[in-house]
Design a protein around this motif. Structure first.
Motif, PDB file in Angstrom:
ATOM      1  N   SER A  94      -6.834 120.658  22.337  1.00  0.00           N
ATOM      2  CA  SER A  94      -7.764 120.015  21.413  1.00  0.00           C
ATOM      3  C   SER A  94      -7.561 118.509  21.513  1.00  0.00           C
ATOM      4  O   SER A  94      -6.596 118.050  22.161  1.00  0.00           O
ATOM      5  CB  SER A  94      -7.491 120.472  19.971  1.00  0.00           C
ATOM      6  OG  SER A  94      -6.227 119.987  19.557  1.00  0.00           O
ATOM      7  N   GLY A  95      -8.418 117.768  20.855  1.00  0.00           N
ATOM      8  CA  GLY A  95      -8.237 116.312  20.816  1.00  0.00           C
ATOM      9  C   GLY A  95      -6.941 115.939  20.119  1.00  0.00           C
ATOM     10  O   GLY A  95      -6.210 115.051  20.557  1.00  0.00           O
ATOM     11  N   MET A  96      -6.627 116.637  19.015  1.00  0.00           N
ATOM     12  CA  MET A  96      -5.385 116.327  18.306  1.00  0.00           C
ATOM     13  C   MET A  96      -4.171 116.634  19.167  1.00  0.00           C
ATOM     14  O   MET A  96      -3.159 115.920  19.104  1.00  0.00           O
ATOM     15  CB  MET A  96      -5.314 117.100  16.977  1.00  0.00           C
ATOM     16  CG  MET A  96      -6.282 116.624  15.903  1.00  0.00           C
ATOM     17  SD  MET A  96      -6.511 114.835  15.765  1.00  0.00           S
ATOM     18  CE  MET A  96      -4.829 114.274  15.463  1.00  0.00           C
ATOM     19  N   ILE A  99      -3.561 113.683  21.327  1.00  0.00           N
ATOM     20  CA  ILE A  99      -2.953 112.543  20.627  1.00  0.00           C
ATOM     21  C   ILE A  99      -1.478 112.836  20.318  1.00  0.00           C
ATOM     22  O   ILE A  99      -0.597 112.010  20.559  1.00  0.00           O
ATOM     23  CB  ILE A  99      -3.763 112.219  19.346  1.00  0.00           C
ATOM     24  CG1 ILE A  99      -5.191 111.795  19.743  1.00  0.00           C
ATOM     25  CG2 ILE A  99      -3.086 111.125  18.523  1.00  0.00           C
ATOM     26  CD1 ILE A  99      -6.167 111.680  18.579  1.00  0.00           C
ATOM     27  N   PHE A 120     -10.059 108.695  13.360  1.00  0.00           N
ATOM     28  CA  PHE A 120     -10.285 110.072  12.935  1.00  0.00           C
ATOM     29  C   PHE A 120      -9.251 110.448  11.861  1.00  0.00           C
ATOM     30  O   PHE A 120      -8.059 110.196  12.025  1.00  0.00           O
ATOM     31  CB  PHE A 120     -10.158 110.966  14.173  1.00  0.00           C
ATOM     32  CG  PHE A 120     -10.553 112.386  13.954  1.00  0.00           C
ATOM     33  CD1 PHE A 120     -11.855 112.704  13.618  1.00  0.00           C
ATOM     34  CD2 PHE A 120      -9.626 113.409  14.105  1.00  0.00           C
ATOM     35  CE1 PHE A 120     -12.223 114.025  13.427  1.00  0.00           C
ATOM     36  CE2 PHE A 120      -9.990 114.729  13.915  1.00  0.00           C
ATOM     37  CZ  PHE A 120     -11.291 115.037  13.569  1.00  0.00           C
ATOM     38  N   GLU A 163      -9.864 103.299  18.020  1.00  0.00           N
ATOM     39  CA  GLU A 163     -11.136 103.961  18.350  1.00  0.00           C
ATOM     40  C   GLU A 163     -12.222 102.908  18.270  1.00  0.00           C
ATOM     41  O   GLU A 163     -12.260 102.163  17.293  1.00  0.00           O
ATOM     42  CB  GLU A 163     -11.487 104.992  17.267  1.00  0.00           C
ATOM     43  CG  GLU A 163     -11.104 106.397  17.507  1.00  0.00           C
ATOM     44  CD  GLU A 163     -11.363 107.249  16.254  1.00  0.00           C
ATOM     45  OE1 GLU A 163     -12.427 107.137  15.624  1.00  0.00           O
ATOM     46  OE2 GLU A 163     -10.446 108.012  15.899  1.00  0.00           O
ATOM     47  N   ASP A 192      -8.870 105.961  21.934  1.00  0.00           N
ATOM     48  CA  ASP A 192      -9.582 107.232  21.727  1.00  0.00           C
ATOM     49  C   ASP A 192     -11.048 106.973  22.086  1.00  0.00           C
ATOM     50  O   ASP A 192     -11.761 106.299  21.349  1.00  0.00           O
ATOM     51  CB  ASP A 192      -9.407 107.665  20.265  1.00  0.00           C
ATOM     52  CG  ASP A 192     -10.051 109.014  19.964  1.00  0.00           C
ATOM     53  OD1 ASP A 192     -10.998 109.393  20.672  1.00  0.00           O
ATOM     54  OD2 ASP A 192      -9.620 109.671  19.002  1.00  0.00           O
ATOM     55  N   CYS A 194     -13.551 109.049  22.418  1.00  0.00           N
ATOM     56  CA  CYS A 194     -14.359 110.216  22.082  1.00  0.00           C
ATOM     57  C   CYS A 194     -15.830 109.869  21.804  1.00  0.00           C
ATOM     58  O   CYS A 194     -16.733 110.576  22.232  1.00  0.00           O
ATOM     59  CB  CYS A 194     -13.706 110.854  20.857  1.00  0.00           C
ATOM     60  SG  CYS A 194     -14.615 112.168  20.124  1.00  0.00           S
ATOM     61  N   PHE A 195     -16.075 108.764  21.098  1.00  0.00           N
ATOM     62  CA  PHE A 195     -17.447 108.449  20.679  1.00  0.00           C
ATOM     63  C   PHE A 195     -18.322 107.973  21.831  1.00  0.00           C
ATOM     64  O   PHE A 195     -19.523 108.205  21.817  1.00  0.00           O
ATOM     65  CB  PHE A 195     -17.433 107.387  19.561  1.00  0.00           C
ATOM     66  CG  PHE A 195     -17.340 107.977  18.193  1.00  0.00           C
ATOM     67  CD1 PHE A 195     -16.430 108.986  17.924  1.00  0.00           C
ATOM     68  CD2 PHE A 195     -18.170 107.552  17.173  1.00  0.00           C
ATOM     69  CE1 PHE A 195     -16.339 109.558  16.654  1.00  0.00           C
ATOM     70  CE2 PHE A 195     -18.087 108.119  15.897  1.00  0.00           C
ATOM     71  CZ  PHE A 195     -17.172 109.114  15.646  1.00  0.00           C
ATOM     72  N   SER A 214     -11.288 113.779  22.495  1.00  0.00           N
ATOM     73  CA  SER A 214     -11.589 115.096  21.976  1.00  0.00           C
ATOM     74  C   SER A 214     -12.777 115.568  22.811  1.00  0.00           C
ATOM     75  O   SER A 214     -13.902 115.104  22.634  1.00  0.00           O
ATOM     76  CB  SER A 214     -11.967 115.023  20.497  1.00  0.00           C
ATOM     77  OG  SER A 214     -12.514 116.275  20.112  1.00  0.00           O
ATOM     78  N   THR A 216     -14.030 118.288  22.605  1.00  0.00           N
ATOM     79  CA  THR A 216     -14.790 119.105  21.654  1.00  0.00           C
ATOM     80  C   THR A 216     -16.154 118.490  21.318  1.00  0.00           C
ATOM     81  O   THR A 216     -17.082 119.204  20.955  1.00  0.00           O
ATOM     82  CB  THR A 216     -13.968 119.192  20.343  1.00  0.00           C
ATOM     83  OG1 THR A 216     -12.605 119.470  20.663  1.00  0.00           O
ATOM     84  CG2 THR A 216     -14.511 120.221  19.400  1.00  0.00           C
ATOM     85  N   LYS A 217     -16.257 117.183  21.426  1.00  0.00           N
ATOM     86  CA  LYS A 217     -17.452 116.478  20.971  1.00  0.00           C
ATOM     87  C   LYS A 217     -18.448 116.352  22.136  1.00  0.00           C
ATOM     88  O   LYS A 217     -18.992 117.343  22.575  1.00  0.00           O
ATOM     89  CB  LYS A 217     -17.053 115.122  20.385  1.00  0.00           C
ATOM     90  CG  LYS A 217     -15.884 115.205  19.388  1.00  0.00           C
ATOM     91  CD  LYS A 217     -16.234 115.929  18.108  1.00  0.00           C
ATOM     92  CE  LYS A 217     -15.007 116.287  17.272  1.00  0.00           C
ATOM     93  NZ  LYS A 217     -14.093 115.195  16.960  1.00  0.00           N
ATOM     94  N   LEU A 226     -13.054 123.850  21.761  1.00  0.00           N
ATOM     95  CA  LEU A 226     -12.111 122.779  21.447  1.00  0.00           C
ATOM     96  C   LEU A 226     -11.363 122.390  22.716  1.00  0.00           C
ATOM     97  O   LEU A 226     -10.983 123.256  23.515  1.00  0.00           O
ATOM     98  CB  LEU A 226     -11.081 123.257  20.422  1.00  0.00           C
ATOM     99  CG  LEU A 226     -11.548 123.501  18.986  1.00  0.00           C
ATOM    100  CD1 LEU A 226     -10.455 124.225  18.219  1.00  0.00           C
ATOM    101  CD2 LEU A 226     -11.883 122.194  18.293  1.00  0.00           C
ATOM    102  N   GLY A 227     -11.131 121.102  22.866  1.00  0.00           N
ATOM    103  CA  GLY A 227     -10.335 120.648  24.006  1.00  0.00           C
ATOM    104  C   GLY A 227     -10.025 119.177  23.886  1.00  0.00           C
ATOM    105  O   GLY A 227     -10.649 118.454  23.102  1.00  0.00           O
TER     106      GLY A 227
HETATM  107  C1  LIG Z   1     -12.758 115.176  16.590  1.00  0.00           C
HETATM  108  C2  LIG Z   1     -11.986 113.973  16.945  1.00  0.00           C
HETATM  109  C3  LIG Z   1     -10.620 114.054  17.261  1.00  0.00           C
HETATM  110  C4  LIG Z   1      -9.857 115.364  17.205  1.00  0.00           C
HETATM  111  O1  LIG Z   1     -10.311 116.257  18.155  1.00  0.00           O
HETATM  112  P1  LIG Z   1     -10.181 117.862  18.008  1.00  0.00           P
HETATM  113  O2  LIG Z   1     -10.729 118.341  19.307  1.00  0.00           O
HETATM  114  O3  LIG Z   1     -10.975 118.252  16.813  1.00  0.00           O
HETATM  115  O4  LIG Z   1      -8.744 118.153  17.836  1.00  0.00           O
HETATM  116  C5  LIG Z   1      -9.963 112.899  17.625  1.00  0.00           C
HETATM  117  N1  LIG Z   1     -10.612 111.712  17.658  1.00  0.00           N
HETATM  118  C6  LIG Z   1     -11.915 111.593  17.343  1.00  0.00           C
HETATM  119  C7  LIG Z   1     -12.562 110.261  17.416  1.00  0.00           C
HETATM  120  C8  LIG Z   1     -12.647 112.712  16.970  1.00  0.00           C
HETATM  121  O5  LIG Z   1     -13.940 112.579  16.638  1.00  0.00           O
END
Ligand SMILES: *Cc1c(COP(=O)(O)O)cnc(C)c1O
Length: 402
Positions: A94-96, A99, A120, A163, A192, A194-195, A214, A216-217, A226-227
Motif C-alpha cells: 500500500s502507499g502507507m 512510507i 495525507f 506532498e 509523495d 501520489c497526486f 500510493s 491505489t490512486k 491497494l499498492g
Molecule cells: C492515499 C494516500 C496515501 C496512502 O496510500 P494507501 O495506498 O491508502 O496506503 C499516501 N499519500 C497520499 C498523498 C495519499 O493520497
C-alpha cells in the motif's frame, strides 16, 4: 530470447514517458505473451540442489520466493523507475507501506523528520503515534512557509517529507528550493508524488532523493487495488527493499498486474482529469454560492506559476468553500447524485468529501484553522465523467443553499 530482451531494453533508453508507460520493464516468457504475464506463485522451483544453493547464496540471480521477487511485480518496479527517471524502484502492499518501509529502512532512533503539515492524514498518524515510539521525532511545518522549513531543521534531521500539490488546498511546494535546503543539512528529501504521478511531475528532476506513491490512486485509476511504490537511486532503494523482504509488506502479483494495465493509460487519464478539474474550477468561481476555489490551475492561485513550472498539468483534485458553514457544505454534498461520497481519489469516478469531518476530522479545531480546513470546505477529486454532468450535480446542491 534474452538477447532480444536486452536489445528492447536498450531501445527504450531515453524513450518518451508515453512509451515507457506502455513498454518499460516487460520481459516476455517463452510463451510470447503480448500482455504482461501474471505470475501467481508464492515460490519457485530449482533444477537441482546445486542451483537452489546458488540462488539462496545469491551467487546466481533468479527467483526464490515472492516476498523477495516476483516477475510481475518486477515489471511494475522497472516501469515506474523508468517513468520517474530513477535508477530503481520497489513495490509495496500500500502507499502507507511504502512510507513506513522508507522510514524504517533509512532512519534510526534519535533521528528527526521535518514534514509538511499538509500531508495525507495517516502519514501524520504514522509519524506522530508510531515512529515516535521508536525515538524518531517529527516537526510539522506550513509547506509554503520557507522560513518555517529553515527553522525546523535540527542537527538530527535526517529526512524531509513533502506532498505537492497538497491535500485538500492545493498548496504548491517549491521542490528544488526545498531539495537544496535539505541537502545543505545532509538529509534525504522524500516526495509523495501520489497526486501528480510521473505523468505530471518528476520530482527527481528537482532534487528529490526518493519518491513514494500510493498506487491505489491514479496509478490504478479505477479504484480496484491497494499498492505503493518507492523510487530512487539503487543504493537507497536496496535499503528499503531489504526491509520489505524482512518485514513482508510486499505487493501482490495480481495488484502489480492491475497497476501495469493502469499505467498504460495514465497520461491520457491525468490529462483528462486535469482538463475536467480546470473546467469545473473555472465554473465554480462564477457560482454565487461559492466563496473561494482552491485549484493551482486558476491564475490567481498563489502557487499557479510554480505549478506551471514544476508540473505538466494541474491535476484532478480541487477544493472550494461554499457560503455558509458546515450545514451548507453538507447540503451540497447530500444533493449530489452522480459524484460518489467517499474519501478516495484518483478514480475515473468523481468523488466528493467534507474534509473537516472525514479526512481531517482527527485534527483539533486549532489545527484545522491553521491548515485552512474550514467547515464550509468541500473537496472534489474530479473524475472522467462529462464535466457538464458534474456541474449539474453541484447545481442541485447550490439550489438548496441559494
Ligand atoms: C492515499 C494516500 C496515501 C496512502 O496510500 P494507501 O495506498 O491508502 O496506503 C499516501 N499519500 C497520499 C498523498 C495519499 O493520497
Amino acid at each position: 530470447m534474452s538477447d532480444l530482451h536486452e536489445l528492447r531494453k536498450q531501445a527504450l533508453a531515453g524513450a518518451g514517458i508515453d512509451t515507457l508507460a506502455v513498454r518499460a520493464g516487460q520481459s516476455r516468457s517463452a510463451e510470447g505473451e503480448h500482455s504482461e504475464a501474471l505470475y501467481l506463485t508464492s515460490s519457485y522451483v530449482f533444477d537441482s540442489a546445486e542451483q537452489a544453493a546458488a540462488r539462496f547464496g545469491g551467487d546466481e540471480p533468479g527467483n526464490v520466493y515472492s516476498r523477495y521477487t516476483n516477475p510481475t511485480v518486477r515489471t511494475l518496479e522497472e516501469r515506474i523507475a523508468a517513468m520517474e527517471g530513477t535508477e530503481s524502484a520497489v513495490a509495496t502492499a500500500s502507499g502507507m507501506a511504502a512510507i513506513l518501509s522508507t522510514c524504517v529502512a533509512l532512519l534510526k532512533s534519535g533521528d528527526h523528520i521535518v514534514c509538511s503539515r499538509s500531508v495525507f492524514g495517516t502519514t501524520t498518524v504514522l509519524f506522530t503515534k508510531y515512529l515516535a515510539r521508536f525515538g524518531v521525532t517529527t516537526t510539522f511545518v506550513d509547506p509554503i512557509d520557507f522560513t518555517a522549513w529553515q527553522k525546523a531543521f535540527t542537527p538530527d534531521t535526517r529526512l524531509v517529507f513533502v506532498e505537492t500539490p497538497s491535500n485538500p488546498l492545493c498548496d504548491i511546494v517549491d521542490l528544488q528550493r526545498l531539495a537544496d535546503l535539505t541537502h545543505e543539512h545532509d538529509a534525504l528529501f522524500v516526495v509523495d508524488n501520489c497526486f501528480c504521478t510521473p505523468a505530471l511531475q518528476q520530482p527527481i528532476k528537482f532534487g528529490a532523493d526518493l519518491i513514494v506513491h500510493s498506487a491505489t490512486k491514479y496509478i490504478d485509476g479505477q479504484g480496484r487495488c491497494l499498492g505503493g511504490l518507492v523510487a530512487g537511486p539503487k543504493n537507497l532503494v536496496d535499503e528499503v527493499l531489504g526491509f520489505i523482504r524482512s518485514a513482508g509488506p510486499t505487493m501482490s502479483a495480481f495488484n502489480a498486474w492491475v497497476f501495469l494495465k493502469g499505467l498504460e493509460t495514465l497520461r491520457l487519464r491525468m490529462d483528462a482529469h486535469s482538463a475536467n478539474a480546470q473546467a469545473l474550477a473555472e465554473w465554480l468561481l462564477a457560482q454565487p454560492q461559492v466563496e473561494k476555489v482552491y485549484y493551482a490551475g486558476l491564475p490567481d492561485h498563489p502557487g499557479h506559476a510554480l505549478a506551471a513550472r514544476q508540473q505538466r498539468g494541474f491535476g484532478g483534485v480541487l477544493s472550494f468553500c461554499v457560503k455558509g458553514g458546515r450545514e451548507q457544505a453538507w447540503q451540497v454534498i447530500n444533493a449530489t447524485r452522480v459524484m460518489s461520497l467517499t474519501a478516495n481519489l484518483g478514480d475515473a469516478k468523481t468523488t466528493i468529501v467534507h474534509p473537516a469531518t472525514t479526512t481531517h476530522g482527527r485534527l483539533s479545531d486549532e489545527q484545522k484553522l491553521a491548515a485552512g480546513i474550514s467547515d464550509n470546505l468541500i473537496r472534489v477529486a474530479v473524475g472522467l465523467e462529462d464535466v457538464n454532468d458534474l456541474k449539474a450535480d453541484l447545481t442541485r446542491g447550490f439550489a438548496v443553499i441559494a
